[in-house]
Design a protein around this motif. Sequence first.
Motif, PDB file in Angstrom:
ATOM      1  N   VAL A 112      41.855  53.162  29.906  1.00 48.13           N
ATOM      2  CA  VAL A 112      41.413  52.868  31.028  1.00 48.13           C
ATOM      3  C   VAL A 112      40.370  53.885  31.926  1.00 48.13           C
ATOM      4  N   VAL A 113      38.958  53.103  32.188  1.00 49.14           N
ATOM      5  CA  VAL A 113      38.040  54.034  32.695  1.00 49.14           C
ATOM      6  C   VAL A 113      37.957  53.826  34.295  1.00 49.14           C
ATOM      7  N   GLU A 114      38.293  52.554  34.379  1.00 51.87           N
ATOM      8  CA  GLU A 114      38.177  52.041  35.942  1.00 51.87           C
ATOM      9  C   GLU A 114      39.041  50.782  36.158  1.00 51.87           C
ATOM     10  N   GLU A 115      39.612  50.864  37.215  1.00 52.19           N
ATOM     11  CA  GLU A 115      40.421  49.556  37.258  1.00 52.19           C
ATOM     12  C   GLU A 115      40.690  49.055  38.854  1.00 52.19           C
ATOM     13  N   THR A 116      40.914  47.838  38.872  1.00 53.67           N
ATOM     14  CA  THR A 116      41.275  47.272  40.500  1.00 53.67           C
ATOM     15  C   THR A 116      42.148  46.144  40.320  1.00 53.67           C
ATOM     16  N   VAL A 117      42.595  45.702  41.461  1.00 53.09           N
ATOM     17  CA  VAL A 117      43.481  44.341  41.417  1.00 53.09           C
ATOM     18  C   VAL A 117      42.952  43.362  42.578  1.00 53.09           C
ATOM     19  N   LEU A 118      43.547  42.241  42.336  1.00 60.76           N
ATOM     20  CA  LEU A 118      43.122  41.256  43.256  1.00 60.76           C
ATOM     21  C   LEU A 118      44.522  40.369  43.300  1.00 60.76           C
ATOM     22  N   GLU A 119      44.982  40.038  44.809  1.00 61.23           N
ATOM     23  CA  GLU A 119      46.205  38.994  44.755  1.00 61.23           C
ATOM     24  C   GLU A 119      45.740  37.790  44.290  1.00 61.23           C
ATOM     25  N   THR A 120      46.745  37.197  43.586  1.00 62.43           N
ATOM     26  CA  THR A 120      46.489  35.722  43.057  1.00 62.43           C
ATOM     27  C   THR A 120      46.769  34.799  44.259  1.00 62.43           C
ATOM     28  N   ASP A 121      45.855  34.109  44.563  1.00 62.18           N
ATOM     29  CA  ASP A 121      45.882  32.899  45.410  1.00 62.18           C
ATOM     30  C   ASP A 121      46.493  31.740  44.478  1.00 62.18           C
ATOM     31  N   ILE A 122      47.649  31.346  44.595  1.00 61.40           N
ATOM     32  CA  ILE A 122      47.721  30.236  43.571  1.00 61.40           C
ATOM     33  C   ILE A 122      47.475  28.916  43.934  1.00 61.40           C
ATOM     34  N   LYS A 123      47.062  28.801  45.280  1.00 60.60           N
ATOM     35  CA  LYS A 123      46.759  27.575  45.985  1.00 60.60           C
ATOM     36  C   LYS A 123      45.534  27.186  45.737  1.00 60.60           C
ATOM     37  N   ALA A 124      44.469  28.437  45.425  1.00 66.54           N
ATOM     38  CA  ALA A 124      43.212  28.041  45.299  1.00 66.54           C
ATOM     39  C   ALA A 124      42.585  27.441  44.341  1.00 66.54           C
ATOM     40  N   LYS A 125      41.509  26.754  44.368  1.00 73.67           N
ATOM     41  CA  LYS A 125      40.659  26.267  43.363  1.00 73.67           C
ATOM     42  C   LYS A 125      40.511  27.081  42.174  1.00 73.67           C
ATOM     43  N   PRO A 126      40.803  26.789  40.738  1.00 74.24           N
ATOM     44  CA  PRO A 126      40.256  27.687  39.910  1.00 74.24           C
ATOM     45  C   PRO A 126      39.038  28.375  39.784  1.00 74.24           C
ATOM     46  N   ALA A 127      37.797  27.342  40.212  1.00 76.99           N
ATOM     47  CA  ALA A 127      36.563  27.846  39.960  1.00 76.99           C
ATOM     48  C   ALA A 127      36.560  28.821  41.330  1.00 76.99           C
ATOM     49  N   ASP A 128      37.164  28.812  42.524  1.00 76.36           N
ATOM     50  CA  ASP A 128      36.837  29.881  43.270  1.00 76.36           C
ATOM     51  C   ASP A 128      37.695  30.934  43.291  1.00 76.36           C
ATOM     52  N   VAL A 129      38.779  30.968  42.281  1.00 76.46           N
ATOM     53  CA  VAL A 129      39.432  32.127  41.808  1.00 76.46           C
ATOM     54  C   VAL A 129      38.486  33.027  40.725  1.00 76.46           C
ATOM     55  N   ILE A 130      38.064  32.059  40.071  1.00 77.15           N
ATOM     56  CA  ILE A 130      36.965  32.708  39.189  1.00 77.15           C
ATOM     57  C   ILE A 130      35.892  33.740  39.754  1.00 77.15           C
ATOM     58  N   LYS A 131      35.377  32.824  40.810  1.00 72.41           N
ATOM     59  CA  LYS A 131      34.273  33.728  41.375  1.00 72.41           C
ATOM     60  C   LYS A 131      34.760  34.834  42.059  1.00 72.41           C
ATOM     61  N   SER A 132      35.888  34.925  42.821  1.00 69.45           N
ATOM     62  CA  SER A 132      36.525  36.112  43.374  1.00 69.45           C
ATOM     63  C   SER A 132      36.535  37.183  42.454  1.00 69.45           C
ATOM     64  N   ILE A 133      37.274  36.642  41.143  1.00 67.84           N
ATOM     65  CA  ILE A 133      37.452  37.769  39.979  1.00 67.84           C
ATOM     66  C   ILE A 133      35.990  38.427  39.693  1.00 67.84           C
ATOM     67  N   VAL A 134      34.835  37.466  39.652  1.00 68.29           N
ATOM     68  CA  VAL A 134      33.678  37.956  38.976  1.00 68.29           C
ATOM     69  C   VAL A 134      33.138  38.864  40.022  1.00 68.29           C
ATOM     70  N   SER A 135      33.277  38.520  41.353  1.00 65.32           N
ATOM     71  CA  SER A 135      32.780  39.195  42.538  1.00 65.32           C
ATOM     72  C   SER A 135      33.447  40.656  42.613  1.00 65.32           C
ATOM     73  N   LYS A 136      34.712  40.777  42.609  1.00 66.45           N
ATOM     74  CA  LYS A 136      35.540  41.693  42.307  1.00 66.45           C
ATOM     75  C   LYS A 136      35.181  42.856  41.216  1.00 66.45           C
ATOM     76  N   SER A 137      35.050  42.006  40.097  1.00 65.47           N
ATOM     77  CA  SER A 137      34.713  42.986  38.904  1.00 65.47           C
ATOM     78  C   SER A 137      33.305  43.791  38.889  1.00 65.47           C
ATOM     79  N   SER A 138      32.346  43.021  39.670  1.00 61.01           N
ATOM     80  CA  SER A 138      30.924  43.394  39.361  1.00 61.01           C
ATOM     81  C   SER A 138      30.773  44.496  40.548  1.00 61.01           C
ATOM     82  N   LYS A 139      31.759  44.813  41.199  1.00 57.13           N
ATOM     83  CA  LYS A 139      31.724  46.033  42.200  1.00 57.13           C
ATOM     84  C   LYS A 139      32.204  47.334  41.573  1.00 57.13           C
TER      85      LYS A 139
END
Lengths: 315, 315
Positions: free
Chosen positions: B28-55
Motif C-alpha cells: 500500500v502506497v496511499e490509502e483512505t476510507v469512506l463511510e458506507t451510506d447504505i441508503k444512498a443510490k448506487p450511482a451517488d455512492v460511486i461518484k463519492s468513491i471516485v471523488s475521494k479516490s481522485s484526491k
Amino acid sequence: MSKQQFYLGIDMGGTNIKIAIVNSSGSVVEETVLETDIKAKPADVIKSIVSKSSKLKNYHKVKSIGIGIAGDINFLDGSVRFSPNLPMWKNVALKGITEKLTKKKVFVDNDANTAAIGAFWLDAKGKAVNLVCVTLGTGVGGGLIFDKKVYRGSSYTAGEIGHITIEPHGIKCKCGNRGCIETFVGAKYISEYAKQYLKKNKSAAINKLTNGSHCGITPKILSMAAAEGDKAAIAVWKYVGEKLGILLADVLNFINPDTIVLCGGVSLAGKYLVEPVKREIKSRAFASAVKECKIIVSKYTSKLGVVGAAMLPKQ
Amino acid sequence: MSKQQFYLGIDMGGTNIKIAIVNSSGSVVEETVLETDIKAKPADVIKSIVSKSSKLKNYHKVKSIGIGIAGDINFLDGSVRFSPNLPMWKNVALKGITEKLTKKKVFVDNDANTAAIGAFWLDAKGKAVNLVCVTLGTGVGGGLIFDKKVYRGSSYTAGEIGHITIEPHGIKCKCGNRGCIETFVGAKYISEYAKQYLKKNKSAAINKLTNGSHCGITPKILSMAAAEGDKAAIAVWKYVGEKLGILLADVLNFINPDTIVLCGGVSLAGKYLVEPVKREIKSRAFASAVKECKIIVSKYTSKLGVVGAAMLPKQ
C-alpha cells in the motif's frame, strides 16, 4: 486441411496393458492388448510393450506416447516411484527407458489423471472447461481438469477425492482418516453393506445370482439384480448414491464444474446409482452450481485410461 | 529499471469503503476510507468513491481500478446483481459507471476472490502457486488461486467452502444444506457453542469480559479470554479448530495446495484456533499433501480486500 495427428496411448493395469492409437479428437484408430506379467522385470515389460506397439499399422505416424499407470508417479521426470498393481515397479524411469527404445517423446501420468483426460475427450467431446472425473472401483479416484488442463496440485497429489471425509466419526480408512467416501462407496464396502442389508431383507434375485452365498456379492451382481427390479439391490444403490451425492454436492459448491463424469466398475449401476446421487446433490448444493453441471456416467469406462494416456501431450 | 506501476483498489463493505493505491508487489502506497451510506443510490455512492479516490496524490498515475464487493457479481460485465450488505444495489453496472466517470479500466469481483488475491500478494508475497484463502467471519468464504490465477468455476460460484458438509445429518444451514462447516465455525455458531459449553463449565475470564451475560459472547471475547489462559475459551477454540481441520484435510487431499491462508475476524484467535486445526489435518490428510502445505493466519486481514481488489488486473 491440416494433416491428421496420431497419438499412442498405453494404459498399464495389473491384469492387462491396453495399447491404442487415437486421432486428434480422441477417437481410437487402432488398438491391441497385452497380458500384464507382474513378475517380469520392468525393463522387459517396457520392451514387450514397445514391440507390440510397433506392430500397429499407424505406429510410424505416431509422434508421441502417453502412459497411464496407477500409483505414485513423478509427473516431471516420468518415473514410477511405486505402483500398487505392479510390485516389481519401484523407481522405474518409465519415460526415459521408453524414449530410448522408441525415439519418441513420452509422457507419464497416474491413471486417475489419464481417466479424466479420457472423459474430457470421449464423454465431454473436448468441450468441458472444468471437469471432475470420479473413478468408482475398489478404490475411489479423482482426476481434475480446470480451464481445459489437468490440475495436479502443488506436489502432484491433487484429486484424492476418495479420501474426502463424509462422516468424521466413521470407520477407519486404509489411508488413516475416518469416514472417507471410499469407506462407503468403494466396491468392497458396497458389498459389505449389501451383506448386512440382506440379513434383514430378502432378495430372491441376489440369492439366485450368488447361489445363495452372500459372500459372493459384488457391485456387478447388485447392478444385475437392480436391473431385474430387485428391491433390495435398488435400496443398496440408493444408499450408495446418497453417500456419493453428499460428496458431489461438496464438489459442486467448492469447484463449480460444468461436468462430473462417473466411471469405473461401480458406475455401471447406471441410473440406480445416479438418480439418488442427483436427488442428494439437489437437496444440498447451490442451485446455480447444480444448474451449471452435467452429471454423466461414462459410456467409455474401459477406454478412458488408454485414450487419456494418448492425449496427455495435448494437455 | 521499469517504471513503478500503481493500482487503485476499492473494498466495498457494509460499514465502510476502503480505498488504496498499491504498487506492483501489492504494498500500500496511499490509502483512505469512506463511510458506507447504505441508503444512498448506487450511482451517488460511486461518484463519492471516485471523488475521494481522485484526491489521492498518486491517483493520476493509476491505470486501472479494481473493486471487491460481497454478493452475486457478474465477473464478465462487472455488474452487481445483488449484495447482501448493500440492499440498494440490485443489477448495478458498477464497472460501466466507474469506467465512464474515471476513463480508467475497471475490474469487479466478489470479496472472497479479492481476499484470496490479497492473501496471495501480502501473506504469500506473490510466491504461492496454488492457494486457498478461507475467510472466517459471520459467514465462511473461500477464494481459490490455482496456478497463480483466480479460479472462479464454470458459473463463477466456485470457492463456496463454507458450504462443504462436515456432518451430513447436522443442523440446517441457511443455504438449505445440513451440517455445512459454516454451522460449526461461523461467528454466531461459535458464540452459541460457547454459551452451551459454559452452561456446564465455568469461566471467570469470560464472565468478566461479558459482565456476567453470556449473551454477549463473541469470537473476539473468546480470543481475549484464551489469550489470558482461560481453559473454557481454549476448549471452545479446540472444538472449532477440530471442525475446521476436518474441512481443511479435505481441501488438502482434493486440491493439494501449497498455501492455505486463514483470515477474517475469527482467525484472530491465532494459535488457539490453528494448533487444533493442524493436529486434525495431520491425523486425516495425506502426509505428502500436509508436508507441501503452509497453513498461515493472515497478518493483513483488514487489508486483504482492498489490496486484492487493486491487484485484480494482474490476475
